[in-house]
Every structure is written in structure tokens, then in C-alpha cells.
Design an enzyme around this catalytic site. Structure first.
Site, PDB file in Angstrom:
ATOM      1  N   GLU A 157      38.946  33.308  47.865  1.00  0.00           N
ATOM      2  CA  GLU A 157      39.834  34.262  48.564  1.00  0.00           C
ATOM      3  C   GLU A 157      39.497  34.448  50.034  1.00  0.00           C
ATOM      4  O   GLU A 157      39.377  35.568  50.517  1.00  0.00           O
ATOM      5  CB  GLU A 157      39.821  35.598  47.824  1.00  0.00           C
ATOM      6  N   HIS A 235      47.889  34.839  39.115  1.00  0.00           N
ATOM      7  CA  HIS A 235      48.114  36.191  38.576  1.00  0.00           C
ATOM      8  C   HIS A 235      49.569  36.547  38.860  1.00  0.00           C
ATOM      9  O   HIS A 235      49.941  36.765  40.014  1.00  0.00           O
ATOM     10  CB  HIS A 235      47.202  37.202  39.263  1.00  0.00           C
TER      11      HIS A 235
HETATM   12  O1  9MR Z   1      38.538  40.620  36.265  1.00  0.00           O
HETATM   13  C1  9MR Z   1      37.608  41.053  37.236  1.00  0.00           C
HETATM   14  C2  9MR Z   1      37.381  42.538  37.073  1.00  0.00           C
HETATM   15  O2  9MR Z   1      36.683  42.811  35.879  1.00  0.00           O
HETATM   16  C3  9MR Z   1      36.582  43.054  38.251  1.00  0.00           C
HETATM   17  O3  9MR Z   1      36.503  44.468  38.171  1.00  0.00           O
HETATM   18  C4  9MR Z   1      37.257  42.656  39.538  1.00  0.00           C
HETATM   19  C5  9MR Z   1      36.474  43.167  40.705  1.00  0.00           C
HETATM   20  O4  9MR Z   1      36.740  42.521  41.885  1.00  0.00           O
HETATM   21  O5  9MR Z   1      37.350  41.226  39.593  1.00  0.00           O
HETATM   22  C6  9MR Z   1      38.170  40.732  38.597  1.00  0.00           C
HETATM   23  O6  9MR Z   1      38.298  39.344  38.719  1.00  0.00           O
HETATM   24  C7  9MR Z   1      38.886  38.880  39.923  1.00  0.00           C
HETATM   25  C8  9MR Z   1      38.307  37.531  40.208  1.00  0.00           C
HETATM   26  O7  9MR Z   1      36.922  37.616  40.270  1.00  0.00           O
HETATM   27  C9  9MR Z   1      38.850  36.960  41.500  1.00  0.00           C
HETATM   28  N1  9MR Z   1      40.293  36.950  41.507  1.00  0.00           N
HETATM   29  C10 9MR Z   1      40.935  38.197  41.162  1.00  0.00           C
HETATM   30  C11 9MR Z   1      40.403  38.690  39.813  1.00  0.00           C
HETATM   31  C12 9MR Z   1      41.149  39.914  39.382  1.00  0.00           C
HETATM   32  O8  9MR Z   1      40.923  40.971  40.269  1.00  0.00           O
END
Ligand code: 9MR
Length: 454
Positions: A157, A235
Site C-alpha cells: 500500500e 476488497h
Molecule cells: O484484516 C486485518 C485486520 O485484522 C487488522 O485489524 C487491520 C489493521 O490494519 O488489517 C487488516 O488487514 C489488512 C491487510 O493487512 C492489508 N490490506 C487491508 C486489510 C484489511 O484492512
């Protein structure tokens, strides 16, 4: 991952005399799990996994039955692996990694360098101190997992949303524009065998952001900066739906000479509309030769970071949704084995001659069914090595339920039910076997059960 399986017989509606058994035959039919169906297409089917959920037997049962790749959802992130500078903690990530290796699942590492989920000490660094800390972090973590990771999300990202195509402002970006290539070169040095990916969201169709990533990959390829793959998080929801040019966008990246992977798929919605979008994503990956596989971002809707959007393939009870069937069918698999595993009057088939690898186990089932109910007797056999425990996961048709179990402990009563050995029958010598049974209302499981050494 391939694992010997035996088909669970679903008996026809006809009455079968108590005491008679229908037997189960292994078939060469269309695959009945996401992982097996994807494997038949030369691809993996993965899921995000949370370490703390692995003791949930429904969750673990689906994970081991359906998925051939895992991505630690949070356990490999900077805040988790280096909570204070220079002190590394791999406990939770190792739990996921070691379990996946034992089950023959690939591992996607996520993520080495990211502006988010940094430990407080890193958030407070800047300039050379932060750059050096990032390089050390990438080196340490990639070295710890060297040889175990199929693909690493090296940088996650790093581009801004919107129409600018600019880099996202972050403490890492402020250390200099070359931070991304430094992270990739560092990761390559630490683990030369892992595929190195750039991973992002809102890059799923052609737009300013994906154009910027495209330019980065083009530049890296031109200058020999190591990059092997691009991850498309995917997503999707009403505000950000599956783009019409999804496949074309995957293809244009593949044409740059990198693999593409769908890394965090979830699609908010329900029913046919949701199923259609999941199927379209699956078809797009299959249509792009360099699309290695699909990872969904969680198993059950209730496991999702966006649980209220019910964006995954299994409902909160672990039952497969329409979206599951759509994905399985798009992969060329079927929910029910295509050759009828039913015989009336029942016949007994020979014990499968397929050899069971060391450390593995297999399950064969006999079913005695009547209108409205059934008894299933399951024989668990160890492979060429002794095992110290086992779990058998079986999925019941909707409306069916387990009412009693003997010589095992059942987790759940409907959907996917996982049976764990009793205290006295978990240890099996090489090739040794034991039996357990369960009674239920409705019809017997019609899908393939799996046996996992525990
Ligand atoms: O699914 C993840 C969630 O449990 C965490 O709280 C969150 C915190 O940043 O990150 C989520 O996973 C992310 C992933 O690492 C990167 N792309 C977006 C995902 C959804 O937010």
C-alpha cells in the site's frame, strides 16, 4: 496439497435395513474442495489466518479441508514481529507457519514494509534511523522465514488513492523515494527463493493508482530491481465493486513479466449477486496464465475484518454459501462428487489401496441410513508413521445434524463438524486404525471428509 481422501457415502432416500453398510469408494471425480479444484488448475486457493482462531475446530477443519495456502492476517506485521527495536517475536507467526508446513499449505508472507501497523518506536523514527530500521526489519524477518515463504508482500500500500498517481505520504516515503526498491533488494538478499510481491488495494482495475504501480513495476524490470509479483487485494463492496476490466488489468501486469496474485479477496453482499462476483474473479484469475492463485481474507463471514458485510465464502456457522459453490464450480470442481457414491443394496468396496504418507491419516466411512436419520461409522487409519492424535472433518448437508457421537468428541452439530480422538484412541501405530461413530438426523454427509493428524 494432496491428501488421500475417501468419499463419504450419501445414501439414497430409500430405506436401508439397520446393520447393513454402504461403502465408500475413492473416485477420480471432479474436485470437491477449493484447494483441490484450484490445484487441478495449477493454482493455490488460500485464506488469511488468525493464529488465535486455530483452536476453533470448525475454523481449523475448514482451513485444512479447503485451503492450500495461508496468509497470516496480522501476525507477520512489523508491530507483531518487532515490538521493540531489535527484539523479534515470531511466536504467533510461527504457529501459523509451522502448522501450514505440516499440512502442506503454501505461505504468503504479509507484510515486510508498510506505513500501517508499525510499532510505536518505528512510528517515532525518521530519516536514516528509520531507513536502517526498515532494512534491518526486512532482513531479520525474511531471514527467519527463509525457504518457507512462497510469496512475500515486501511492500504494501505505498501509493495514494485518487487521481494523482503519487506515492502515499508516510514516514517510510519521507526517507526517500528509493525506499521501495531498497526493501525489495533487501528481501531478495535475505530469501532468494521467495517470490517478492508489491501488494495494494484500489488497483484492481485500470486507474491512476494502478497505473502508478504499473510504472513502478516497469521501472523495476528495466533497472533490474527484483520484483516477481503484484498482489491485488480485491476488497469489493457497493462503493468499490469488481471493476469490469479486472481481468484485463491483471493481464497487463502479467505482460510486464511478473506473476499476479489475488491476495485479500472479499466481496460484500449475499446470494446470487455475491456469488456471481466471486465467480467472475475466479474466472479472471484462471484466464490469466500468470495468476498464481486466490486468497480470501478470512474463512467465515464472522472472521472478516468487515463481518457486517458478510463478504466471505462460509457463513458464521461454517456452512458453505452460494459464493462458495460459485467459486468451486468456476474452478471446475463440484460440491457433490459426480459419480453417485450411492449403492442400494449396499455393497462393500475394498479398502482403498492408496498409500497414506508418513504423518498422515485417512478416514473411511460406512453409513447406515433410514428416512430422516443415519449412523456413520468412521475408520481412521494412520499412514506409514505412527500418529498421536487425529481430527476428522465432515460436512453435513443443510438441515442435517449430529445428535450423538461415540469414541470421539464432536465440535459443532451441523455444517462442518470436526471429530477429535478420545483420550484412549488417538495414538495409532503406523498403518494402525480405530473406529468412531456418530448418529444424526437428516442425511449423511455427502462431501469428502478429511483426516488430519493432531
Ligand atoms: O484484516 C486485518 C485486520 O485484522 C487488522 O485489524 C487491520 C489493521 O490494519 O488489517 C487488516 O488487514 C489488512 C491487510 O493487512 C492489508 N490490506 C487491508 C486489510 C484489511 O484492512
Amino acid at each position: 496439497m494432496t491428501r488421500p481422501r475417501t468419499v463419504f457415502a450419501a445414501l439414497a432416500s430409500g430405506l436401508v435395513a439397520a446393520g447393513t453398510f454402504a461403502a465408500l469408494t475413492p473416485t477420480a471425480d471432479a474436485a470437491t474442495t477449493l484447494g483441490a479444484a484450484a490445484a487441478a488448475q495449477g493454482r493455490y486457493f488460500g485464506t488469511a489466518v488468525a493464529a488465535y482462531k486455530l483452536s476453533d475446530t470448525v475454523y481449523a477443519g475448514i482451513l485444512d479441508r479447503e485451503f492450500t495456502s495461508v496468509t497470516p492476517e496480522n501476525e507477520m506485521k512489523w508491530d507483531a514481529t518487532e515490538p521493540s527495536q531489535g527484539t523479534f517475536n515470531y511466536t504467533s507467526a510461527d504457529t501459523i507457519v509451522n502448522r501450514a508446513i505440516a499440512n502442506g499449505q503454501k505461505i504468503r508472507g504479509h507484510a515486510l514494509a508498510w506505513h500501517s501497523q508499525q510499532p510505536a518506536w518505528a512510528q517515532n523514527l525518521s530519516g536514516t534511523a528509520l531507513r536502517n530500521a526498515m532494512v534491518n526489519h526486512v532482513t531479520q524477518v525474511a531471514t527467519h522465514y527463509r525457504g518457507k515463504i512462497d510469496s512475500w508482500d515486501v511492500v504494501n500500500e505505498a501509493f495514494a488513492d485518487g487521481s494523482t498517481g503519487a506515492r502515499r505520504d508516510s514516514n517510510l516515503q519521507r526517507t526517500g523515494n528509493d525506499w521501495i526498491e531498497v526493501a525489495f533488494r533487501t528481501a531478495r538478499a535475505a530469501d532468494p527463493a521467495a517470490k517478492l510481491c508489491y501488494n495494494d488495494y484500489n488497483t484492481d482495475g485500470q486507474n491512476a493508482k494502478s497505473n502508478a504501480v504499473y510504472a513502478l513495476v516497469q521501472d523495476f524490470k528495466a533497472r533490474g530491481v527484483p520484483i516477481d509479483c503484484v498482489g491485488f487485494q480485491s476488497h469489493f463492496n457497493a462503493a468499490s465493486p469488481l471493476p469490469a476490466d479486472y481481468q484485463a488489468n491483471l493481464q497487463r501486469f502479467a505482460n510486464l513479466g511478473v506473476d499476479v496474485q489475488i491476495t485479500e479477496l472479499d466481496i460484500e453482499g449475499s446470494g446470487t449477486a455475491q456469488a456471481d462476483s466471486f465467480a467472475a474473479v475466479t474466472r479472471a484469475c484462471l484466464a490469466v496464465t500468470r495468476c498464481n492463485g486466490i486468497t480470501v481474507w478470512g474463512i467465515r463471514d464472522t472472521d472478516s475484518w468487515r463481518a457486517s458485510g458478510t463478504p466471505l465464502l462460509f457463513d458464521g456457522n461454517g456452512n458453505p454459501k452460494a459464493a462458495y459453490t460459485a467459486v468451486l464450480n468456476a474452478l471446475g470442481g463440484t460440491v457433490t462428487p459426480s459419480s453417485p457414491p450411492v449403492s442400494s443394496p449396499p455393497v462393500t468396496s475394498p479398502t482403498p489401496s492408496t498409500s497414506v504418507p508418513a504423518g498422515a491419516c485417512s478416514a473411511t466411512v460406512s453409513v447406515n441410513a433410514w428416512t430422516g436419520g443415519f449412523v456413520a461409522t468412521v475408520k481412521v487409519t494412520a499412514g506409514t508413521a505412527a500418529i498421536t492424535g487425529w481430527r476428522v472433518a465432515a460436512t453435513l448437508p443443510g438441515g442435517s445434524a449430529v445428535t450423538s457421537t461415540w469414541n470421539a468428541t464432536a465440535a459443532g452439530t451441523s455444517g462442518t463438524v470436526t471429530f477429535t480422538n478420545a483420550s484412549y484412541n488417538g495414538r495409532l501405530t503406523a498403518g494402525g486404525s480405530t473406529e468412531f461413530g456418530f448418529q444424526g438426523t437428516g442425511t449423511a454427509p455427502g462431501t469428502t471428509p478429511t483426516c488430519t493428524p493432531a
